[in-house]
Design a protein around this motif. Structure first.
Motif, PDB file in Angstrom:
ATOM      1  N   ARG A 237       1.348  -1.429  -0.022  1.00  0.00           N
ATOM      2  CA  ARG A 237      -0.139  -0.021  -0.421  1.00  0.00           C
ATOM      3  C   ARG A 237       1.006   1.276   0.085  1.00  0.00           C
ATOM      4  N   ASN A 238       0.503   1.860  -0.282  1.00  0.00           N
ATOM      5  CA  ASN A 238       0.734   4.017  -0.241  1.00  0.00           C
ATOM      6  C   ASN A 238       0.813   4.397   0.969  1.00  0.00           C
ATOM      7  N   VAL A 239       1.944   4.398   1.493  1.00  0.00           N
ATOM      8  CA  VAL A 239       1.554   5.473   3.041  1.00  0.00           C
ATOM      9  C   VAL A 239       2.588   6.730   2.470  1.00  0.00           C
ATOM     10  N   ALA A 240       1.539   8.005   2.387  1.00  0.00           N
ATOM     11  CA  ALA A 240       2.468   8.931   2.734  1.00  0.00           C
ATOM     12  C   ALA A 240       3.163   8.912   1.083  1.00  0.00           C
ATOM     13  N   GLY A 241       4.517   9.690   1.769  1.00  0.00           N
ATOM     14  CA  GLY A 241       5.202   9.232   0.029  1.00  0.00           C
ATOM     15  C   GLY A 241       6.035   8.161   0.096  1.00  0.00           C
ATOM     16  N   THR A 242       5.726   6.768   1.483  1.00  0.00           N
ATOM     17  CA  THR A 242       6.367   5.190   1.007  1.00  0.00           C
ATOM     18  C   THR A 242       5.367   4.586   0.314  1.00  0.00           C
ATOM     19  N   VAL A 243       5.647   3.538  -0.024  1.00  0.00           N
ATOM     20  CA  VAL A 243       5.331   2.426  -0.360  1.00  0.00           C
ATOM     21  C   VAL A 243       5.595   1.510   0.933  1.00  0.00           C
ATOM     22  N   GLU A 244       4.615   0.644   1.033  1.00  0.00           N
ATOM     23  CA  GLU A 244       4.957  -0.179   2.535  1.00  0.00           C
ATOM     24  C   GLU A 244       4.275  -1.716   2.025  1.00  0.00           C
ATOM     25  N   ILE A 245       5.363  -2.848   2.056  1.00  0.00           N
ATOM     26  CA  ILE A 245       4.943  -4.586   1.478  1.00  0.00           C
ATOM     27  C   ILE A 245       4.792  -4.617   3.295  1.00  0.00           C
ATOM     28  N   HIS A 246       4.381  -6.334   3.027  1.00  0.00           N
ATOM     29  CA  HIS A 246       3.831  -7.229   4.217  1.00  0.00           C
ATOM     30  C   HIS A 246       4.115  -8.036   3.487  1.00  0.00           C
ATOM     31  N   VAL A 247       4.950  -9.100   3.300  1.00  0.00           N
ATOM     32  CA  VAL A 247       5.405  -9.780   2.871  1.00  0.00           C
ATOM     33  C   VAL A 247       5.912 -11.212   3.861  1.00  0.00           C
ATOM     34  N   GLU A 248       4.687 -12.133   3.149  1.00  0.00           N
ATOM     35  CA  GLU A 248       5.443 -13.770   4.135  1.00  0.00           C
ATOM     36  C   GLU A 248       5.698 -14.926   3.044  1.00  0.00           C
ATOM     37  N   GLY A 249       6.239 -15.809   3.387  1.00  0.00           N
ATOM     38  CA  GLY A 249       6.307 -17.191   2.479  1.00  0.00           C
ATOM     39  C   GLY A 249       7.788 -17.808   3.252  1.00  0.00           C
ATOM     40  N   ASP A 250       7.969 -18.375   1.741  1.00  0.00           N
ATOM     41  CA  ASP A 250       9.518 -18.936   2.135  1.00  0.00           C
ATOM     42  C   ASP A 250      10.561 -17.845   1.917  1.00  0.00           C
ATOM     43  N   ALA A 251      11.685 -18.182   3.005  1.00  0.00           N
ATOM     44  CA  ALA A 251      12.767 -17.534   3.174  1.00  0.00           C
ATOM     45  C   ALA A 251      13.902 -16.937   2.613  1.00  0.00           C
ATOM     46  N   GLY A 252      13.915 -18.302   1.161  1.00  0.00           N
ATOM     47  CA  GLY A 252      14.396 -18.304   0.027  1.00  0.00           C
ATOM     48  C   GLY A 252      14.042 -17.256  -1.081  1.00  0.00           C
ATOM     49  N   GLN A 253      12.811 -17.589  -1.178  1.00  0.00           N
ATOM     50  CA  GLN A 253      11.939 -16.565  -1.800  1.00  0.00           C
ATOM     51  C   GLN A 253      11.759 -14.985  -1.283  1.00  0.00           C
ATOM     52  N   LEU A 254      11.652 -14.597  -0.174  1.00  0.00           N
ATOM     53  CA  LEU A 254      11.486 -13.991  -0.538  1.00  0.00           C
ATOM     54  C   LEU A 254      12.855 -12.791  -0.101  1.00  0.00           C
ATOM     55  N   ASP A 255      13.994 -14.076  -0.177  1.00  0.00           N
ATOM     56  CA  ASP A 255      15.234 -13.175  -0.420  1.00  0.00           C
ATOM     57  C   ASP A 255      15.368 -12.655  -2.590  1.00  0.00           C
ATOM     58  N   GLU A 256      14.832 -13.637  -3.397  1.00  0.00           N
ATOM     59  CA  GLU A 256      15.079 -13.049  -4.384  1.00  0.00           C
ATOM     60  C   GLU A 256      13.995 -12.074  -4.628  1.00  0.00           C
ATOM     61  N   PHE A 257      13.032 -12.418  -3.961  1.00  0.00           N
ATOM     62  CA  PHE A 257      11.234 -10.952  -4.268  1.00  0.00           C
ATOM     63  C   PHE A 257      12.897  -9.687  -3.455  1.00  0.00           C
ATOM     64  N   GLU A 258      13.495  -9.919  -2.627  1.00  0.00           N
ATOM     65  CA  GLU A 258      13.836  -9.120  -2.632  1.00  0.00           C
ATOM     66  C   GLU A 258      15.355  -8.554  -3.720  1.00  0.00           C
ATOM     67  N   ILE A 259      15.841  -8.393  -4.142  1.00  0.00           N
ATOM     68  CA  ILE A 259      16.580  -8.300  -5.052  1.00  0.00           C
ATOM     69  C   ILE A 259      15.869  -8.120  -6.138  1.00  0.00           C
ATOM     70  N   ALA A 260      14.354  -8.611  -6.480  1.00  0.00           N
ATOM     71  CA  ALA A 260      14.029  -8.403  -7.726  1.00  0.00           C
ATOM     72  C   ALA A 260      13.016  -6.835  -7.506  1.00  0.00           C
ATOM     73  N   LEU A 261      12.422  -6.603  -6.603  1.00  0.00           N
ATOM     74  CA  LEU A 261      12.526  -5.257  -5.419  1.00  0.00           C
ATOM     75  C   LEU A 261      13.650  -4.290  -6.161  1.00  0.00           C
TER      76      LEU A 261
END
Ligand code: ZN
Ligand code: ZN
Length: 763
Positions: A41-65
Motif C-alpha cells: 500500500r501507499n502511505v504518504a510518500g512511501t510504499v509499505e510492503i508486508h510479505v511472507e512465505g518461504d525464506a529463499g523466495q523472500l530473498d529473491e523477492f528483495e532482489i527483484a524489488l
C-alpha cells in the motif's frame, strides 16, 4: 497433521519516486511470481510492503524489488525488518492510507517501447492515438494538479474513461493498472489544426498529416507538446529556418532538431554509446552531438558551431508528426526570444501569432511549463546543461539537511529556484532570464506550484549578493523570517560539492560569465578555498575595465578595448578587434575607460573568451550570450596545441593571472596570418594550463586534495574535460557538475546547500 513450513515475514518500506509509477502492481507481480502472500500500500510518500512465505523466495523477492523496479520509479531508500507472519493466503494491493510526508512528483517520461508498438498496431484500440501512455510512460509533472496522484487531480480528469480503458485500469496484472493518464481513441484527448487566423484546417489524424505537410512546404508551426509549445519547421530548409529566426527574433543562437529515429540522429551527428543511451532514455533530453559536416541539416540551424542539439520524439504525437514529415524538424521553445514557453492554446495563439503559420493544438492541458532538457557528454559521462523536462521535479539531495524549510531564489540569468526541506532539494525547471514581467510571472507561478505540490512553506530565503538582481527583489518581497546572502561563485562551487555529497574544504574553480563579488567588482574567474559555510578568494584573473558595463557582454570589441587599456604597448596587437568599429564609438569607450564611467572592473572568464574572439577577428558583436566562446571552442576542435605564457603574480596573498600577454600573442600571430583554428586551440590550452597551475598551487598551500569545477565557462567541453584530466593527473580528486549544469541553472541549489549548512551550524 500438516507439517509446519518455516514461514518468514518481512515489513519493507520503500521511499523515493514510488507512487504514480506503477510500483504497487509491480510489487504484486513479483510477489505472485515468488509465491508470496501479504499486501502492498501507499502511505504518504512511501510504499509499505508486508510479505511472507518461504525464506529463499523472500530473498529473491528483495532482489527483484531493487533490480526490476519500473523505469519511471526511483528508489531512494529501502528499509526492511522482520515482522510476525499474518497467515495471509494471497497478495493484495490495499487502499492508500493518506498522510503527510515528502512525496516526490514523478517527472514526465518519454513514450515506452510497448506503447510505441501499440501506436503502430492497426488492429489495436490505440492505433495512431497521439496520447498513448501506460504506468511506465507519459506525462506526469506537467499534468498533475495536486497530490495524491489520481486521475481526478490531473488534467486528464475531464476525459472520462471508456469501458475498455476502465477495465484495464482496474485489472492488477494489466500494464495500465492505475495508469492515471490512460486514454484511447474513444475516450482520450483530441488533436486539431488551425491556421494563423484560427480557422480549423483538420482534426485527428488528418490534422497531424496536414501539419507535417505544411512544414515540408516551408511553413512554421506552433505545436502543443508535453511541457508547452514548440515552434517547428523543416530543419533541412535554410529558408524556413531563417524565416523562423527572423520572426522569433533569434538571430544565431543554436536551435534543437528532432529526428525520427536513432539512425537519423547518426546521420546528423556522431553518436557515442553514452549519447545513444541518453537519446533513447526515459528523459529524452536534447543531446549535444558532434556535428557531421555534410549532413542535410540547414547551416542556419547552428551557425558557426561544430555541434548540434538533437532529440528523439518523446510523445506519441511527436512520433506521428516525424513519421509524416519524413524529415528532421527544428523544435525550439514556443516563445518570442527569451520569454517563457507558451503552454495554453489561447496563450499560444496570442503570443505566437506573428511567428507561426499554423497551430497544432490539443485539449490535454499543460499545467506546468517545462522546456526540453539539454545534456552534453563530456569524458564519457553526461553533464546536464539544462535540467528540465524528464528530470524536474525530482529532488536532489543536500549533504547537510536544513533544519528549516527554505527557498533559494537563484540568480538573474538562466534562473531556477530551489525549495528545500530536510535534505531534499526541489530544484525548479529552467525558468530563464529574469528580465521581464513574463519571466517574473513564470517564476511566481512555478513557485506556487512547487509550494502546493511539495507542501513546503519556506521560512528562510537564500539569495545572491547582487543588490540589483530581480531575484534579490523577489527574495525581499517574500518577507521571510531570515535572509541568507550567498556569493555567486561560492554558490557555483557549493552546488558541485553538494551534488557529490561533499562538506569538507575544497579548492573551488569557478570559471564563469559574471557574478557580483564581495569587493563590489564583477567576478568570474575565481579560485576559492571553500566549504559550504564560507570561502576565501585565493586567485583570480587580472581586473579589466568593461566599458559600457552590460554592453560589453554583447560587444566583445569593448572588452578587447578594456584589455588594451591595461598596457598601451600591446595596443597594435589588438587591431583586428576594432575593424568596423566607428571612431566615434572608440572615442566614447576610451572616455569611459579613462574616467571610469560605467566601466566596472571584472575578472570574468566569459569576457576573456570574448576578448580573444575579438582580437582574432572572429567576432566583435554577439547576438546571444556565450556566442563568442562557443565559436572559439568549435574552431579549436580537438586539435592539440601548445600553451602561451600566462604570468601569475601575487598581490597580498591573492594570485593574479594576467591574460594580456596571451591576447597580445593571439592578435599578433593572427595578423601575421597564422591559422586561427590553431590559435583558438592555443588559447584554450593557455587558460587550462594557467588555471591548473594556480589550482595546484592553492591546493598544495592549503593541503586540500579535492577540487570542484563550476561556472558557465565549463559548458565548454574542452575546458571541462582537459582541466579535469590535468588536475587528476596532478593527484587531485576532481568534482565536476553532472546532475545540474555548470552554468547558472545550478546557482539556486548551491545557495540552498550553503543556507542549509549555515542554519544547521547555528542550530
Ligand atoms: Zn508506455
Ligand atoms: Zn478509452
Amino acid at each position: 497433521m500438516t507439517a509446519v513450513r518455516p514461514e518468514v515475514a518481512r515489513m519493507i518500506q520503500v521511499t523515493g519516486v514510488v507512487q504514480g509509477v506503477g510500483f504497487r502492481p509491480f510489487v504484486h507481480r513479483i510477489a505472485m511470481r515468488h509465491g508470496l502472500a501479504g499486501w502492498v500500500r501507499n502511505v504518504a510518500g512511501t510504499v509499505e510492503i508486508h510479505v511472507e512465505g518461504d525464506a529463499g523466495q523472500l530473498d529473491e523477492f528483495e532482489i527483484a524489488l531493487r533490480e526490476e523496479a519500473p523505469p519511471v520509479s526511483r528508489i531512494h531508500t529501502l528499509r526492511m525488518e522482520p515482522t510476525d507472519a499474518l497467515g495471509a493466503e494471497d497478495f493484495r494491493i490495499t487502499e492508500s492510507a493518506d498522510a503527510e510526508g515528502n512525496r516526490p512528483v514523478p517527472p514526465d517520461v518519454a513514450m515506452c517501447e510497448r506503447c510505441e508498438a501499440e501506436l503502430h498496431d492497426p488492429g489495436g484500440r490505440r492505433h495512431r492515438h497521439p496520447f498513448i501512455t501506460c504506468t511506465d510512460c507519459g506525462p506526469r509533472y506537467t499534468v498533475i494538479e495536486s497530490l495524491p496522484y489520481d486521475r481526478e487531480r490531473t488534467s486528464m480528469a475531464v476525459f472520462p474513461m471508456c469501458e475498455p480503458c476502465r477495465a484495464e485500469y482496474e485489472t492488477p496484472d494489466d500494464r495500465r493498472y492505475h495508469a492515471e493518464t490512460i486514454a484511447c481513441n474513444a475516450c482520450g484527448p483530441r488533436v486539431w489544426l488551425t491556421g494563423a487566423d484560427g480557422v480549423v484546417l483538420g482534426e485527428g489524424d488528418s490534422a497531424v498529416r496536414e501539419a507535417a505537410r505544411l512544414m515540408t512546404a516551408g511553413r512554421i508551426g506552433a505545436i502543443r507538446g508535453v511541457g508547452g509549445f514548440h515552434l517547428a519547421c523543416d530543419a533541412t530548409s535554410n529558408v524556413a529556418v531563417r524565416r523562423l529566426r527572423h520572426r522569433k527574433h533569434r538571430d544565431a543562437k543554436p536551435l534543437a532538431v528532432m529526428v525520427g529515429t536513432p539512425a537519423h540522429a547518426r546521420e546528423i551527428g556522431v553518436v557515442s554509446r553514452a549519447e545513444a543511451r541518453l537519446l533513447a532514455g526515459a528523459e529524452h533530453p536534447i543531446v549535444l552531438l558532434a556535428r557531421r559536416p555534410h549532413s542535410q541539416i540547414a547551416t542556419s540551424v547552428a551557425p558557426g558551431l561544430d555541434w548540434i542539439g538533437v532529440m528523439l520524439p518523446y510523445s506519441p504525437l511527436h512520433h506521428l508528426l516525424l513519421e509524416a514529415a519524413a524529415c528532421p524538424l527544428v523544435m525550439t521553445s514556443g516563445n518570442l526570444s527569451d520569454e517563457p514557453i507558451a503552454i495554453g492554446n489561447d496563450e499560444a495563439r496570442d503570443r505566437l501569432a506573428g511567428i507561426a503559420d499554423f497551430f497544432l493544438l490539443h485539449d490535454r492541458e499543460v499545467l506546468s511549463r517545462v522546456d526540453d532538457s539539454v545534456v552534453r557528454v563530456v569524458d564519457d559521462a553526461p553533464v546536464l546543461m539544462r535540467r528540465s523536462r524528464g528530470y524536474a521535479p525530482l529532488p536532489l539531495r543536500m549533504p547537510v539537511a536544513s533544519p528549516e524549510p527554505l527557498i533559494a531564489v537563484g540568480p538573474h540569468l538562466k534562473n531556477t529556484f530551489t525549495l528545500a526541506r530536510g535534505d531534499a532539494a526541489y530544484v525548479s525547471p529552467h525558468i530563464g532570464d529574469l528580465d521581464g514581467v513574463e519571466s517574473l510571472a513564470h517564476f511566481r507561478a512555478t513557485l506556487e506550484r512547487y509550494r502546493d505540490l511539495f507542501r513546503i512553506e519556506p521560512r528562510v530565503v537564500a539569495r545572491d549578493l547582487h543588490p540589483g538582481y530581480l531575484s534579490t527583489r523577489i527574495a525581499s518581497d517574500l518577507d521571510l523570517e531570515r535572509e541568507i546572502v550567498v556569493q555567486h561563485h561560492h554558490a557555483h562551487v557549493a552546488a558541485v560539492m553538494a551534488e557529490h555529497g561533499i562538506t569538507d574544504r575544497v579548492v573551488g574553480v569557478a570559471l564563469d560569465g559574471t557574478g557580483y563579488g564581495d569587493d563590489g567588482h564583477v567576478w568570474g574567474a575565481e579560485v576559492l578555498v571553500a566549504d559550504l559555510l564560507g570561502y576565501r578568494r585565493a586567485a583570480r584573473l587580472r581586473y579589466v575595465p568593461l566599458p559600457g558595463g552590460d554592453a560589453a557582454a554583447r560587444e566583445p570589441w569593448r572588452v578587447a578595448a578594456g584589455y588594451a587599456s591595461l598596457d598601451p604597448a600591446v595596443a597594435p596587437a589588438f587591431a583586428l578587434a576594432f575593424e568596423g568599429v566607428t571612431d566615434e564609438h572608440r572615442a566614447i569607450v576610451a572616455r569611459q575607460i579613462e574616467r571610469r564611467l560605467n566601466a566596472p572592473l571584472a575578472s570574468s572568464m566569459g569576457r576573456l573568451f570574448d576578448a580573444a574572439a575579438a582580437v582574432l577577428g572572429i567576432r566583435r558583436g554577439m547576438s546571444y550570450e556565450g556566442q563568442a566562446a562557443m565559436e572559439l571552442e568549435s574552431l579549436a576542435g580537438s586539435r592539440s596545441a601548445e600553451p602561451f605564457d600566462m604570468p601569475v603574480t601575487e598581490e597580498g596573498g591573492l594570485l593574479v593571472v594576467d591574460p594580456v600577454p596571451l591576447l597580445s600573442a593571439l592578435g599578433e600571430r593572427c595578423q601575421r596570418g597564422e591559422d586561427v583554428r590553431m590559435l583558438a586551440a592555443r588559447f584554450h590550452e593557455t587558460v587550462i594550463e594557467a588555471f591548473v597551475r594556480v589550482t595546484v598551487r592553492v591546493a598544495d598551500a592549503e593541503a586540500v586534495r579535492t577540487v570542484a569545477l563550476g561556472g558557465g565557462s565549463f559548458q565548454n567541453a574542452r575546458l571541462l574535460a582537459r582541466m579535469r584530466q590535468r588536475l587528476a593527473t596532478a593527484g587531485l580528486r576532481v568534482l565536476v557538475p553532472r546532475q545540474l549544469g555548470p552554468n547558472d541553472g545550478a546557482i539556486s541549489y548551491g545557495q540552498a546547500a550553503v543556507a542549509a549548512a549555515l542554519l544547521a551550524r547555528s542550530g
